[in-house]
Design an enzyme around this catalytic site. Structure first.
Site, short mmCIF file in Angstrom:
data_model
loop_
_atom_site.label_atom_id
_atom_site.label_comp_id
_atom_site.label_asym_id
_atom_site.label_seq_id
_atom_site.Cartn_x
_atom_site.Cartn_y
_atom_site.Cartn_z
N ASP A 129 1.66 9.48 9.73
CA ASP A 129 2.28 8.81 8.92
C ASP A 129 1.72 7.33 8.77
O ASP A 129 2.50 6.33 8.88
CB ASP A 129 3.85 8.97 9.09
CG ASP A 129 4.03 8.09 10.33
OD1 ASP A 129 5.32 7.82 10.50
OD2 ASP A 129 3.29 8.20 11.13
N ASP A 188 -1.11 4.67 13.45
CA ASP A 188 -1.91 5.93 13.06
C ASP A 188 -3.30 5.62 12.54
O ASP A 188 -4.30 6.23 12.70
CB ASP A 188 -1.15 6.58 12.10
CG ASP A 188 0.13 6.82 11.96
OD1 ASP A 188 1.05 6.02 12.27
OD2 ASP A 188 0.61 7.98 12.24
N ASN A 246 6.73 6.36 8.48
CA ASN A 246 6.61 4.85 8.47
C ASN A 246 6.94 4.31 7.03
O ASN A 246 7.48 3.36 6.87
CB ASN A 246 5.30 4.29 8.87
CG ASN A 246 4.89 4.39 10.44
OD1 ASN A 246 5.84 4.22 11.07
ND2 ASN A 246 3.80 4.85 10.92
N THR A 294 0.93 12.26 14.95
CA THR A 294 1.28 10.85 15.30
C THR A 294 2.38 10.34 14.40
O THR A 294 2.74 9.26 14.15
CB THR A 294 0.19 10.04 15.11
OG1 THR A 294 -0.32 10.01 13.81
CG2 THR A 294 -0.97 10.36 15.89
N PHE A 344 11.23 6.66 17.46
CA PHE A 344 11.31 6.85 15.85
C PHE A 344 10.79 8.23 15.23
O PHE A 344 11.34 8.66 14.66
CB PHE A 344 10.40 5.46 15.22
CG PHE A 344 10.28 5.74 13.89
CD1 PHE A 344 9.25 6.36 13.14
CD2 PHE A 344 11.28 5.36 13.11
CE1 PHE A 344 9.10 6.46 11.77
CE2 PHE A 344 11.31 5.08 11.47
CZ PHE A 344 10.31 5.81 11.09
N ASN A 345 9.68 8.69 15.81
CA ASN A 345 9.23 9.82 15.47
C ASN A 345 9.98 11.29 15.70
O ASN A 345 10.20 11.92 14.69
CB ASN A 345 7.67 10.23 15.98
CG ASN A 345 6.63 9.22 15.45
OD1 ASN A 345 6.76 8.63 14.14
ND2 ASN A 345 5.54 9.21 16.23
N HIS A 382 0.88 2.66 20.19
CA HIS A 382 1.42 4.14 20.25
C HIS A 382 0.43 5.22 19.89
O HIS A 382 0.03 6.05 20.70
CB HIS A 382 2.58 4.12 19.53
CG HIS A 382 3.62 3.26 19.56
ND1 HIS A 382 4.42 2.96 20.95
CD2 HIS A 382 4.28 2.15 18.86
CE1 HIS A 382 5.16 2.00 20.61
NE2 HIS A 382 5.01 1.51 19.36
N ASP A 383 0.08 5.26 18.64
CA ASP A 383 -0.75 6.65 18.00
C ASP A 383 -2.19 6.93 18.76
O ASP A 383 -2.28 7.76 19.07
CB ASP A 383 -0.76 6.68 16.78
CG ASP A 383 0.88 6.86 16.20
OD1 ASP A 383 0.86 6.10 15.11
OD2 ASP A 383 1.68 7.20 16.87
O1 RIB Z 1 7.63 4.76 17.73
C1 RIB Z 1 6.28 4.63 17.40
C2 RIB Z 1 5.97 5.54 16.19
O2 RIB Z 1 6.51 5.52 15.13
C3 RIB Z 1 4.49 5.56 15.94
O3 RIB Z 1 3.82 6.75 15.57
C4 RIB Z 1 4.43 4.60 14.62
O4 RIB Z 1 3.19 5.00 13.87
C5 RIB Z 1 5.87 5.28 14.02
O5 RIB Z 1 5.40 6.51 13.15
CA CA Z 2 2.70 7.30 13.27
#
Ligand code: RIB
Ligand code: CA
Length: 313
Positions: free
Chosen positions: A11, A16, A40, A124, A165-166, A238-239
């Site tokens: 996203d 990403d 996102n 991701t 979040f994801n 993160h990704d």
């Molecule tokens: O929590 C971080 C994740 O949420 C990452 O993948 C960021 O791109 C968002 O999608």
């Molecule tokens: Ca992401």
């Protein structure tokens, strides 16, 4: 070299995008397709971003959009982190390639069916497309070598205190994935919040005379704005962990464990629960990436400069 066939599902989203830069920069990866999922930002925005990133990286691969909304939840987006476009900051080239007519699940299925070798899916964003693939094509599970995800956290969340979040955007999708029996690697906040790059470190990326490197530095500039307001000293990547843990597992700490996803609970929906002490007595279902050598992680990000800018034949 035994290359790793990849499907990139995400996203984009600044992190990403940087993960995809790293995938394109390393000849070990053979990127077969890109699929997008709302997270996102809305599906339209992340799909346009994906097409622009592919153009920046000279990645001439099929791109297909996935689901517009999670399986059951209302969509949550994150403009505070990624801006109204989902990838605010530097201007990007106009897309060179149209998106496919087919949807993400059909494209993923086609890639898996046509590939002689097993394929790794790097997911991701919210896991909506991957779950949809597993539900509609169970016969293709055997063609998936590994699902390398960014999502969850065994000790904390980042959107709520319990949920990352994801996973929170689509907990049912994550639940389906963790109960699918497909080999799974989880890069949760335990490792991704340690995979931090500091402003003085990404200045080394900006100094590289390469449009991709300068774009990565500008993405980090933007991504850090909100993180700095929250008190972070650097940008949490993160990704990119979901990519570098495939090509450089030696710089990560990875442990087999049983992870489940909380679907109920007024406060804990979307939490990833780990049975670290095997009190449940269940069979391990994933490799949880728990730690990283941060300095080596950043070195890899900067070293990618030698090959920023294009997929490898
Ligand atoms: O929590 C971080 C994740 O949420 C990452 O993948 C960021 O791109 C968002 O999608
Ligand atoms: Ca992401």
């Amino acid at each position: 070299m035994n290359r790793i066939p990849l499907i990139l599902d995400g996203d984009p989203g600044h992190d990403d995008a940087i993960a995809w830069v790293l995938a394109a920069a390393d000849p070990v990866f053979d990127i077969r397709a890109i699929t997008t999922v709302a997270g996102n930002q809305t599906l339209d925005k992340v799909t346009l971003n994906a097409r622009k990133i592919a153009s920046l990286l000279n990645l001439d691969v099929p791109i297909a959009r996935g689901r517009e909304v999670p399986l059951l939840s209302e969509l949550i987006i994150a403009p505070g982190y990624h801006g109204m476009s989902g990838l605010d900051g530097p201007s990007l080239p106009e897309p060179k390639r149209e998106e496919e007519e087919m949807n993400a699940v059909s494209l993923m299925a086609n890639v898996l069916e046509e590939s002689e070798e097993k394929v790794t899916i790097v997911a991701t964003g919210p896991q909506t497309n991957v779950a949809s693939l597993l539900l509609s094509h169970p016969e293709l599970k055997e063609k998936i070598s590994l699902i390398s995800t960014m999502g969850g956290g065994l000790r904390n969340g980042n959107w709520t205190s319990a949920a990352e979040f994801n996973i929170l955007v689509d907990p049912e999708a994550a639940y389906i994935e963790y109960h699918s029996g497909v080999p799974l690697q989880m890069c949760g906040l335990d490792v991704t919040e340690k995979a931090m790059i500091y402003p003085e470190e990404w200045e080394k990326i900006r100094e590289i005379d390469n449009p991709v490197a300068k774009t990565v530095a500008a993405w980090l500039d933007f991504f850090f704005i909100h993180l700095k307001q929250l008190g972070w000293q650097g940008a949490t990547l993160h990704d990119p962990c979901s990519i570098l843990s495939l090509s450089h597992p030696e710089i990560f700490a990875i442990q087999d464990c049983y992870v489940d996803v909380e679907l109920k609970g007024e406060y804990c929906r979307g939490m990833t629960y780990v049975d670290g002490h095997h009190v449940l007595g269940k069979k391990n279902n994933c490799k949880a990436v728990m730690d990283v050598d941060r300095e080596k992680f950043v070195e890899l990000l900067i070293e990618a400069r030698e090959s920023f800018g294009g997929n490898h034949e």
